[in-house]
Write a protein that holds these residues in place. Structure first.
Motif, PDB file in Angstrom:
ATOM      1  N   SER A  24      33.238  27.509  53.012  1.00 22.82           N
ATOM      2  CA  SER A  24      32.165  28.296  53.619  1.00 22.82           C
ATOM      3  C   SER A  24      32.170  29.759  53.182  1.00 22.82           C
ATOM      4  CB  SER A  24      32.261  28.220  55.139  1.00 22.82           C
ATOM      5  OG  SER A  24      33.514  28.710  55.573  1.00 22.82           O
ATOM      6  N   VAL A  25      33.276  30.237  52.618  1.00 20.92           N
ATOM      7  CA  VAL A  25      33.355  31.653  52.234  1.00 20.92           C
ATOM      8  C   VAL A  25      33.549  31.851  50.740  1.00 20.92           C
ATOM      9  CG1 VAL A  25      34.317  32.173  54.503  1.00 20.92           C
ATOM     10  CG2 VAL A  25      35.851  31.933  52.539  1.00 20.92           C
ATOM     11  N   LYS A  26      33.670  30.771  49.995  1.00 22.19           N
ATOM     12  CA  LYS A  26      33.876  30.897  48.545  1.00 22.19           C
ATOM     13  C   LYS A  26      32.726  31.663  47.906  1.00 22.19           C
ATOM     14  CE  LYS A  26      36.762  26.869  47.569  1.00 22.19           C
ATOM     15  NZ  LYS A  26      36.830  25.499  46.974  1.00 22.19           N
ATOM     16  N   GLY A  27      33.088  32.592  47.043  1.00 24.82           N
ATOM     17  CA  GLY A  27      32.089  33.394  46.369  1.00 24.82           C
ATOM     18  C   GLY A  27      31.628  34.592  47.160  1.00 24.82           C
ATOM     19  N   ARG A  28      32.009  34.677  48.437  1.00 20.66           N
ATOM     20  CA  ARG A  28      31.588  35.807  49.286  1.00 20.66           C
ATOM     21  C   ARG A  28      32.776  36.650  49.745  1.00 20.66           C
ATOM     22  NH1 ARG A  28      29.333  34.925  54.095  1.00 20.66           N
ATOM     23  NH2 ARG A  28      30.421  32.948  54.479  1.00 20.66           N
ATOM     24  N   PHE A  29      33.910  36.001  49.967  1.00 19.73           N
ATOM     25  CA  PHE A  29      35.102  36.688  50.458  1.00 19.73           C
ATOM     26  C   PHE A  29      36.155  36.753  49.352  1.00 19.73           C
ATOM     27  CE2 PHE A  29      34.739  35.606  55.300  1.00 19.73           C
ATOM     28  CZ  PHE A  29      33.435  36.078  55.299  1.00 19.73           C
ATOM     29  N   THR A  30      36.941  37.821  49.362  1.00 21.91           N
ATOM     30  CA  THR A  30      38.038  37.974  48.419  1.00 21.91           C
ATOM     31  C   THR A  30      39.289  38.422  49.161  1.00 21.91           C
ATOM     32  OG1 THR A  30      36.521  38.604  46.624  1.00 21.91           O
ATOM     33  CG2 THR A  30      38.855  39.127  46.336  1.00 21.91           C
ATOM     34  N   VAL A  31      40.357  37.660  49.007  1.00 24.12           N
ATOM     35  CA  VAL A  31      41.637  38.008  49.625  1.00 24.12           C
ATOM     36  C   VAL A  31      42.549  38.613  48.566  1.00 24.12           C
ATOM     37  CG1 VAL A  31      42.613  35.694  49.282  1.00 24.12           C
ATOM     38  CG2 VAL A  31      43.526  37.186  51.094  1.00 24.12           C
ATOM     39  N   SER A  32      43.308  39.622  48.963  1.00 22.26           N
ATOM     40  CA  SER A  32      44.238  40.264  48.043  1.00 22.26           C
ATOM     41  C   SER A  32      45.419  40.807  48.841  1.00 22.26           C
ATOM     42  CB  SER A  32      43.550  41.391  47.275  1.00 22.26           C
ATOM     43  OG  SER A  32      43.072  42.394  48.139  1.00 22.26           O
ATOM     44  N   ARG A  33      46.435  41.237  48.126  1.00 24.46           N
ATOM     45  CA  ARG A  33      47.610  41.793  48.789  1.00 24.46           C
ATOM     46  C   ARG A  33      48.194  42.918  47.949  1.00 24.46           C
ATOM     47  NH1 ARG A  33      51.697  37.132  49.693  1.00 24.46           N
ATOM     48  NH2 ARG A  33      53.178  38.805  50.190  1.00 24.46           N
ATOM     49  N   ASP A  34      48.848  43.840  48.626  1.00 23.69           N
ATOM     50  CA  ASP A  34      49.550  44.940  47.975  1.00 23.69           C
ATOM     51  C   ASP A  34      50.970  44.948  48.527  1.00 23.69           C
ATOM     52  OD1 ASP A  34      50.606  47.335  47.079  1.00 23.69           O
ATOM     53  OD2 ASP A  34      48.748  48.451  47.351  1.00 23.69           O
ATOM     54  N   ASN A  35      51.894  44.424  47.765  1.00 24.66           N
ATOM     55  CA  ASN A  35      53.263  44.311  48.248  1.00 24.66           C
ATOM     56  C   ASN A  35      53.908  45.676  48.483  1.00 24.66           C
ATOM     57  OD1 ASN A  35      53.007  41.559  48.168  1.00 24.66           O
ATOM     58  ND2 ASN A  35      54.350  41.260  46.398  1.00 24.66           N
ATOM     59  N   ALA A  36      53.472  46.683  47.738  1.00 23.36           N
ATOM     60  CA  ALA A  36      54.029  48.022  47.914  1.00 23.36           C
ATOM     61  C   ALA A  36      53.633  48.623  49.260  1.00 23.36           C
ATOM     62  CB  ALA A  36      53.579  48.930  46.780  1.00 23.36           C
ATOM     63  N   LYS A  37      52.529  48.140  49.824  1.00 19.42           N
ATOM     64  CA  LYS A  37      52.046  48.668  51.104  1.00 19.42           C
ATOM     65  C   LYS A  37      52.202  47.671  52.240  1.00 19.42           C
ATOM     66  CE  LYS A  37      48.647  51.761  48.987  1.00 19.42           C
ATOM     67  NZ  LYS A  37      47.214  52.146  48.923  1.00 19.42           N
ATOM     68  N   ASP A  38      52.831  46.525  51.963  1.00 20.66           N
ATOM     69  CA  ASP A  38      53.013  45.495  52.992  1.00 20.66           C
ATOM     70  C   ASP A  38      51.685  45.137  53.641  1.00 20.66           C
ATOM     71  OD1 ASP A  38      56.246  46.738  54.223  1.00 20.66           O
ATOM     72  OD2 ASP A  38      55.696  45.623  52.425  1.00 20.66           O
ATOM     73  N   THR A  39      50.654  45.013  52.820  1.00 21.87           N
ATOM     74  CA  THR A  39      49.304  44.859  53.352  1.00 21.87           C
ATOM     75  C   THR A  39      48.540  43.757  52.621  1.00 21.87           C
ATOM     76  OG1 THR A  39      49.232  47.220  53.922  1.00 21.87           O
ATOM     77  CG2 THR A  39      47.132  46.053  53.829  1.00 21.87           C
ATOM     78  N   MET A  40      47.782  43.012  53.404  1.00 18.10           N
ATOM     79  CA  MET A  40      46.844  42.026  52.876  1.00 18.10           C
ATOM     80  C   MET A  40      45.434  42.483  53.246  1.00 18.10           C
ATOM     81  SD  MET A  40      46.409  37.953  53.764  1.00 18.10           S
ATOM     82  CE  MET A  40      46.236  38.239  55.511  1.00 18.10           C
TER      83      MET A  40
END
Length: 121
Positions: free
Chosen positions: A62-78
């Protein structure tokens, strides 16, 4: 004290964009497989997107093409970048962290308190 904290929710018009963040505290972020879930009133919690420790991503259809998930390990953040939002995206969005400590110590699971996303004109 381990903690998972979401932020970035709000009210947006259909077709608009919103970005969510999830910060983990006192958790070994680089060992975590991370995910975003959401729960709308009267519905079960559902997986929206996930990103593994290695950076492999997965999305609900339902969210493919609209949502993007990412992470920054240096900031402990998704992050979750949401675009082309629809009224049916309205829900409380939860951050989930699974800290994998190997076969000897197993996996620890943590949840945030959630952040509300409302898509309405």
């Amino acid at each position: 004290q381990e903690e998972v904290v979401e932020s970035g929710g709000g009210v947006v018009q259909p077709g608009g964009s919103l970005s969510l963040s999830c910060v983990v505290k006192a958790i070994l972020f680089e060992r975590c497989d991370m995910a975003w879930y959401r729960q709308a009133p009267g519905k079960q919690r559902e997986l929206v997107a996930s990103i593994s420790r290695e950076g492999n991503v997965n999305y609900a259809d339902s969210v493919k093409g609209r949502f993007t998930v990412s992470r920054d390990n240096a900031k402990d953040t998704m992050y979750l970048q949401m675009s082309s939002l629809r009224p049916e995206d309205t829900a409380t969005y939860f951050c989930n962290a699974n800290e994998n400590n190997g076969p000897a110590f197993g996996t620890l699971e943590f949840w945030g308190q959630g952040t509300q996303v409302t898509v309405s004109s």
